[in-house]
Design a protein around this motif. Structure first.
Motif, PDB file in Angstrom:
ATOM      1  N   ILE A   1       0.499   5.693  -1.302  1.00 50.50           N
ATOM      2  CA  ILE A   1       0.432   5.210  -2.685  1.00 50.50           C
ATOM      3  C   ILE A   1       1.685   4.410  -3.029  1.00 50.50           C
ATOM      4  O   ILE A   1       1.622   3.364  -3.673  1.00 50.50           O
ATOM      5  N   ALA A   2       2.836   4.893  -2.563  1.00 50.87           N
ATOM      6  CA  ALA A   2       4.104   4.241  -2.898  1.00 50.87           C
ATOM      7  C   ALA A   2       4.225   2.850  -2.281  1.00 50.87           C
ATOM      8  O   ALA A   2       4.861   1.964  -2.877  1.00 50.87           O
ATOM      9  N   VAL A   3       3.629   2.635  -1.105  1.00 51.48           N
ATOM     10  CA  VAL A   3       3.797   1.357  -0.400  1.00 51.48           C
ATOM     11  C   VAL A   3       2.496   0.573  -0.346  1.00 51.48           C
ATOM     12  O   VAL A   3       2.344  -0.303   0.508  1.00 51.48           O
ATOM     13  N   ARG A   4       1.567   0.874  -1.248  1.00 52.23           N
ATOM     14  CA  ARG A   4       0.238   0.255  -1.151  1.00 52.23           C
ATOM     15  C   ARG A   4       0.272  -1.270  -1.270  1.00 52.23           C
ATOM     16  O   ARG A   4      -0.620  -1.950  -0.772  1.00 52.23           O
ATOM     17  N   LYS A   5       1.306  -1.822  -1.897  1.00 54.30           N
ATOM     18  CA  LYS A   5       1.397  -3.273  -2.014  1.00 54.30           C
ATOM     19  C   LYS A   5       2.047  -3.905  -0.786  1.00 54.30           C
ATOM     20  O   LYS A   5       1.986  -5.126  -0.613  1.00 54.30           O
ATOM     21  N   GLN A   6       2.681  -3.091   0.028  1.00 51.00           N
ATOM     22  CA  GLN A   6       3.274  -3.543   1.299  1.00 51.00           C
ATOM     23  C   GLN A   6       2.935  -2.489   2.350  1.00 51.00           C
ATOM     24  O   GLN A   6       3.784  -1.713   2.766  1.00 51.00           O
TER      25      GLN A   6
ATOM     26  N   ASN B   1      -5.697   6.039   6.116  1.00 55.55           N
ATOM     27  CA  ASN B   1      -7.061   5.868   5.627  1.00 55.55           C
ATOM     28  C   ASN B   1      -7.075   5.488   4.149  1.00 55.55           C
ATOM     29  O   ASN B   1      -7.939   4.734   3.694  1.00 55.55           O
ATOM     30  N   LEU B   2      -6.115   6.005   3.398  1.00 59.55           N
ATOM     31  CA  LEU B   2      -6.042   5.683   1.977  1.00 59.55           C
ATOM     32  C   LEU B   2      -5.703   4.217   1.756  1.00 59.55           C
ATOM     33  O   LEU B   2      -6.192   3.593   0.803  1.00 59.55           O
TER      34      LEU B   2
END
Length: 270
Positions: free
Chosen positions: A177-182, A96-97
């Motif tokens: 948060i750590a993988v938000r770009k992928q 959801n984030l």
């Protein structure tokens, strides 16, 4: 004519009132629950998986290992299903984030005066609310089939699941948060860890008949202690040593998850 000048004394700004963590958790939890309340069919859809396991896997387990369990196969398997439901529900908190990153909703939440830990705990507890409802339905469905309910142990068992769920949900939050770009990596990591944890917990099949290396590996799996604790609690054995180990595993998971989650959040905001 002289003018009397009165020096202006500046008063220090009043320190903001200490934020109430419980209030912040309630605010976050209420916000996260609103979409669920608008779409109650999602709760019914979430019941499909546990009922499928009970309806299809349960009879197979009873037929293949009925001699080992006797008439207590459901007493052994129903707590496993409740742990499984918690595992799947809270481990996807970060999903959801990921959608909120795209809409900017997460950034707006970060500039509010809400405590960082409340963002983690509130989201995880939001997942526990429908899971508690599903647990009640599972218990109600299985009671006519021979599942013996001990109310006191069941209440403690659900509280134990909530504590564990907070920690697991915080880990899921940190992963998002750590993988938000992928964002596709979220599901890769989640699935990579999820199923080995399930198998090495003895959730679906007892590990006593498995190879030695699996039994050793299960000793390092906190989920295994949680499963054993839930089985003891739902059998009414509240003072069992397995329950103490289960609480220890849940508390360590919650503490580690919140620590990792808050640090990850603070670093991402910086």
């Amino acid at each position: 004519m002289t003018t009397l000048t009165v020096p202006t004394v500046s008063r220090p700004a009043a320190s903001p009132a200490q934020r109430n963590l419980l209030r912040d958790i309630r605010i976050v939890m209420t916000r996260e629950l609103k979409p669920v309340l608008r779409d109650p069919f999602s709760l019914l859809f979430g019941m499909i998986q546990p009922l499928v396991f009970l309806g299809l896997f349960g009879p197979l387990l009873r037929g293949s290992m009925g001699a080992a369990f006797g008439d207590g196969v459901w007493q052994w398997f129903v707590p496993s299903i409740l742990v499984m439901t918690t595992l799947f529900g809270t481990s996807t908190t970060g999903a959801n984030l990921l959608s909120e990153f795209q809409t900017g909703a997460h950034e707006r939440m970060m500039v509010t005066p809400l405590s960082r830990s409340s963002l983690l705990i509130g989201r995880a507890l939001k997942e526990m609310v429908p899971l508690f409802g599903q647990a009640l339905i599972v218990i109600a469905v299985m009671t006519p089939f021979g599942f013996d309910l001990h109310v006191g142990g069941a209440v403690v068992g659900l509280a134990l699941l909530a504590v564990f769920g907070i920690g697991l949900g915080a880990f899921s939050y940190a992963l998002a948060i750590a993988v938000r770009k992928q964002d596709w990596l979220f599901w890769v990591v989640q699935q990579t860890f999820l199923f080995p944890l399930m198998i090495l917990s003895g959730m679906l099949l007892p590990l006593e008949t498995g190879p030695g290396w699996m039994q050793v590996a299960s000793k390092f799996n906190p989920l295994a202690y949680l499963v054993d604790a839930e089985r003891a609690l739902f059998a009414g054995d509240v003072s069992s040593t397995a329950v103490l180990w289960g609480w220890l595993a849940a508390l360590v998971t919650a503490a580690a998850g919140l620590t990792v989650g808050i640090r990850t959040m603070v670093r991402s905001a910086g």
